[in-house]
Design an enzyme around this catalytic site. Structure first.
Site, mmCIF file in Angstrom:
data_model
loop_
_atom_site.group_PDB
_atom_site.id
_atom_site.type_symbol
_atom_site.label_atom_id
_atom_site.label_comp_id
_atom_site.label_asym_id
_atom_site.label_seq_id
_atom_site.Cartn_x
_atom_site.Cartn_y
_atom_site.Cartn_z
ATOM 1 C CB THR A 127 -1.055 -0.057 1.413
ATOM 2 O OG1 THR A 127 -1.516 1.127 1.357
ATOM 3 C CG2 THR A 127 -0.163 -0.272 2.399
ATOM 4 C CG ASP A 128 -1.040 5.034 -0.884
ATOM 5 O OD1 ASP A 128 -1.639 4.365 0.029
ATOM 6 O OD2 ASP A 128 -1.580 5.951 -1.571
ATOM 7 C CD GLU A 129 -3.463 3.418 4.158
ATOM 8 O OE1 GLU A 129 -3.677 3.368 5.367
ATOM 9 O OE2 GLU A 129 -4.551 3.037 3.453
ATOM 10 C CE1 TYR A 152 -3.066 -2.719 5.845
ATOM 11 C CE2 TYR A 152 -3.291 -0.334 5.050
ATOM 12 C CZ TYR A 152 -3.242 -1.726 4.852
ATOM 13 O OH TYR A 152 -3.166 -1.977 3.437
ATOM 14 C CE LYS A 156 0.126 -4.450 3.034
ATOM 15 N NZ LYS A 156 -0.129 -5.873 2.454
HETATM 16 P P1 NAD Z 1 -9.477 -7.481 2.328
HETATM 17 O O1 NAD Z 1 -9.310 -7.040 3.539
HETATM 18 O O2 NAD Z 1 -10.675 -7.253 1.368
HETATM 19 O O3 NAD Z 1 -8.956 -9.092 1.996
HETATM 20 C C1 NAD Z 1 -8.032 -9.768 2.750
HETATM 21 C C2 NAD Z 1 -8.125 -11.040 2.370
HETATM 22 O O4 NAD Z 1 -7.060 -11.708 2.869
HETATM 23 C C3 NAD Z 1 -9.416 -11.920 2.951
HETATM 24 O O5 NAD Z 1 -10.152 -12.636 1.971
HETATM 25 C C4 NAD Z 1 -8.914 -12.500 4.268
HETATM 26 O O6 NAD Z 1 -9.927 -13.772 4.340
HETATM 27 C C5 NAD Z 1 -7.520 -12.955 3.777
HETATM 28 N N1 NAD Z 1 -6.590 -13.190 4.914
HETATM 29 C C6 NAD Z 1 -6.797 -12.372 6.340
HETATM 30 N N2 NAD Z 1 -5.669 -13.010 6.963
HETATM 31 C C7 NAD Z 1 -5.495 -13.885 6.412
HETATM 32 C C8 NAD Z 1 -4.311 -15.250 6.845
HETATM 33 N N3 NAD Z 1 -3.811 -15.031 8.207
HETATM 34 N N4 NAD Z 1 -4.330 -16.255 6.185
HETATM 35 C C9 NAD Z 1 -4.764 -16.140 4.865
HETATM 36 N N5 NAD Z 1 -5.600 -15.386 4.163
HETATM 37 C C10 NAD Z 1 -6.027 -14.219 5.091
HETATM 38 O O7 NAD Z 1 -8.265 -6.647 1.724
HETATM 39 P P2 NAD Z 1 -7.991 -6.000 0.321
HETATM 40 O O8 NAD Z 1 -8.573 -4.462 0.369
HETATM 41 O O9 NAD Z 1 -8.542 -6.751 -0.798
HETATM 42 O O10 NAD Z 1 -6.436 -5.796 0.219
HETATM 43 C C11 NAD Z 1 -5.621 -6.993 -0.376
HETATM 44 C C12 NAD Z 1 -4.196 -6.394 -0.208
HETATM 45 O O11 NAD Z 1 -4.022 -5.159 -1.062
HETATM 46 C C13 NAD Z 1 -3.815 -6.243 1.174
HETATM 47 O O12 NAD Z 1 -2.434 -6.721 1.206
HETATM 48 C C14 NAD Z 1 -3.717 -4.638 1.139
HETATM 49 O O13 NAD Z 1 -2.528 -4.152 2.125
HETATM 50 C C15 NAD Z 1 -3.219 -4.362 -0.211
HETATM 51 N N6 NAD Z 1 -3.761 -3.060 -0.481
HETATM 52 C C16 NAD Z 1 -5.125 -2.565 -0.429
HETATM 53 C C17 NAD Z 1 -5.624 -1.390 -0.829
HETATM 54 C C18 NAD Z 1 -7.173 -0.964 -0.704
HETATM 55 O O14 NAD Z 1 -7.379 0.189 -1.022
HETATM 56 N N7 NAD Z 1 -8.098 -1.850 -0.191
HETATM 57 C C19 NAD Z 1 -4.753 -0.422 -1.104
HETATM 58 C C20 NAD Z 1 -3.536 -0.781 -1.362
HETATM 59 C C21 NAD Z 1 -2.922 -1.969 -1.277
HETATM 60 P P1 TYD Z 2 -10.679 3.925 4.226
HETATM 61 O O1 TYD Z 2 -11.556 3.464 3.199
HETATM 62 O O2 TYD Z 2 -10.784 3.404 5.644
HETATM 63 O O3 TYD Z 2 -9.243 3.871 3.863
HETATM 64 P P2 TYD Z 2 -7.820 4.425 4.357
HETATM 65 O O4 TYD Z 2 -8.068 4.848 5.759
HETATM 66 O O5 TYD Z 2 -6.847 2.980 4.167
HETATM 67 O O6 TYD Z 2 -7.596 5.452 3.226
HETATM 68 O O7 TYD Z 2 -10.644 5.872 4.584
HETATM 69 C C1 TYD Z 2 -10.607 6.699 3.490
HETATM 70 C C2 TYD Z 2 -10.882 7.972 4.130
HETATM 71 O O8 TYD Z 2 -12.065 8.294 4.505
HETATM 72 C C3 TYD Z 2 -9.743 8.193 5.197
HETATM 73 O O9 TYD Z 2 -9.668 9.580 4.994
HETATM 74 C C4 TYD Z 2 -10.797 7.920 6.590
HETATM 75 C C5 TYD Z 2 -12.208 8.511 5.974
HETATM 76 N N1 TYD Z 2 -13.240 7.700 6.499
HETATM 77 C C6 TYD Z 2 -14.375 8.517 7.154
HETATM 78 O O10 TYD Z 2 -14.528 9.617 7.212
HETATM 79 N N2 TYD Z 2 -15.350 7.988 7.551
HETATM 80 C C7 TYD Z 2 -15.556 6.378 7.800
HETATM 81 O O11 TYD Z 2 -16.495 5.813 8.200
HETATM 82 C C8 TYD Z 2 -14.316 5.858 7.291
HETATM 83 C C9 TYD Z 2 -14.526 4.311 7.313
HETATM 84 C C10 TYD Z 2 -13.453 6.243 6.760
#
Ligand code: NAD
Ligand code: TYD
Length: 346
Positions: A127-129, A152, A156
């Site tokens: 992630t970019d975070e 988080y 990561k």
């Molecule tokens: P998500 O929470 O929707 O899915 C995570 C998946 O991992 C789930 O299916 C869960 O069952 C599985 N999982 C969790 N713990 C596990 C374990 N111990 N063993 C096996 N499986 C396990 O997450 P997402 O939003 O799809 O993110 C996927 C990846 O992309 C993550 O690594 C996250 O850090 C990265 N990412 C997410 C975003 C975003 O905007 N959502 C952005 C950049 C990077």
């Molecule tokens: P989120 O979807 O949790 O992603 P991230 O924190 O990983 O960027 O949140 C996106 C933005 O929205 C973040 O600035 C937090 C804000 N946010 C709210 O204002 N209300 C909410 O209920 C949630 C879940 C997030």
């Protein structure tokens, strides 16, 4: 092997690989936590080149048995605990899955591949975070120093460091990408966009942290999956690539845009949904701005986003409105407990 394939982004990556590469056997390894849902993959579950294995990435014994069984030549690692608010409630769960789980996978992969590393690849999705929080100006590049600020992002960042450590120390062939906020179908409604869509539909308050001034860069999840495909096949080993949407939005502007789209789709009067906006207590340590410079990926590997944000948001809203059963299933049970804990006292 694709880990975390039952989650939001993972399910899009699995679908893309199963459909586009019939010659690959795709093994989806997922522990099916609250965020994992096999309903996300119903359309491809009986494809001949797809297998699901329920396993936890921290369980080295089971992962080793699966390496024996399938002789994986590549791992795309997405499994993670992924929600910042949950990491504030229970940081150690993030250390376990994201740090220990990733290190365990690296270790098992190295054990099986070390005799012959040719044509092997461990692709770590991050992630970019990890880069921390920006002020009004500037962008994260691949050389920006890591400065994570939430449990988080710290977990990561740590996993990213282990990936690079296995590359430098043991020569494990790795590639890594850091992506901005994704949105799209099958997104669990604890994250901002699906939570807002669900609440607007149900006429529930729209909780906006602080003043809604925080900025995120949003990318359509299918474009992230396309970027992963590109990097997996053409990325340089030992390199990292930033992935972003060139699409920054202040939370408050984003919620207004979404309210306008939902008013139109639900046949409401313009302005009706926006009345649900409710400012609530800010998130602890809330990162102000993320903005990613994805030009390396564009220049070196030719990837760019395919969709404009408004079009992507409309598609996303359409999907949620057409898939009420999906949202009902994922919001039954534990979701309500989490929601009450997270929002009741704000
Ligand atoms: P998500 O929470 O929707 O899915 C995570 C998946 O991992 C789930 O299916 C869960 O069952 C599985 N999982 C969790 N713990 C596990 C374990 N111990 N063993 C096996 N499986 C396990 O997450 P997402 O939003 O799809 O993110 C996927 C990846 O992309 C993550 O690594 C996250 O850090 C990265 N990412 C997410 C975003 C975003 O905007 N959502 C952005 C950049 C990077
Ligand atoms: P989120 O979807 O949790 O992603 P991230 O924190 O990983 O960027 O949140 C996106 C933005 O929205 C973040 O600035 C937090 C804000 N946010 C709210 O204002 N209300 C909410 O209920 C949630 C879940 C997030």
């Amino acid at each position: 092997m694709i880990t975390g394939g039952a989650g939001f982004i993972g399910s899009h990556v699995v679908r893309l690989f199963v459909n586009k590469y019939p010659e690959y056997l795709v093994v989806n390894l997922d522990a099916l936590t609250y965020a994992g849902n096999l309903e996300n993959l119903r359309d491809i579950e009986s494809a001949p080149n797809y297998v699901f294995e329920k396993a936890d990435i921290t369980d080295q014994k089971t992962i080793s048995q699966l390496f024996e069984k399938y002789e994986f030549d590549a791992v795309i690692h997405l499994a993670a605990e992924s929600h910042v608010d949950r990491s504030i409630i229970d940081p150690l769960a993030f250390v376990k899955t994201n740090v220990l789980g990733t290190a365990s996978l690296l270790n098992v992969s190295l054990g099986f591949w070390k005799k012959n590393m040719n044509d092997k690849l461990f692709y770590h999705v991050s992630t970019d975070e990890v880069y921390g929080s920006l002020g009004e100006k500037g962008f994260f590049t691949e050389t920006t120093a890591y400065d994570p600020r939430s449990p988080y992002s710290a977990s990561k960042a740590s996993s990213d460091h282990f990936v690079m450590a296995y590359y430098h120390t043991y020569g494990l062939p790795v590639v890594l990408s850091n992506c901005s906020n994704n949105y799209g179908s099958h997104h669990f409604p604890e994250k901002l966009i699906p939570l807002l869509i669900n609440n607007i539909k149900k006429n529930k308050p729209l909780p906006i942290y602080g003043k809604g001034e925080n900025i995120r860069d949003w990318l359509w999840v299918n474009d992230h999956a396309r970027a992963i495909d590109t990097i997996f096949h053409t990325g340089k080993k030992g390199e990292k690539y930033n992935i972003g949407g060139f699409n920054e939005w202040k939370n408050i502007d984003l919620v207004h845009l979404l309210c306008r789209i939902m008013d139109k789709k639900l046949g409401r009067k313009e302005g009706d949904s926006a009345k649900l906006i409710t400012f609530v207590k800010d998130r602890a340590g809330h990162d102000m701005r993320y903005a990613i410079d994805a030009s390396k990926l564009n220049k070196e590997l030719g990837w760019k986003p395919s969709l404009q944000f408004e079009e992507g948001l409309e598609k996303t809203v359409d999907w949620y409105l057409a898939n009420e059963e999906w949202i009902d299933h994922v919001t039954s049970g534990n979701y309500q407990h989490y929601y009450d804990q997270q929002y009741e006292k704000r």
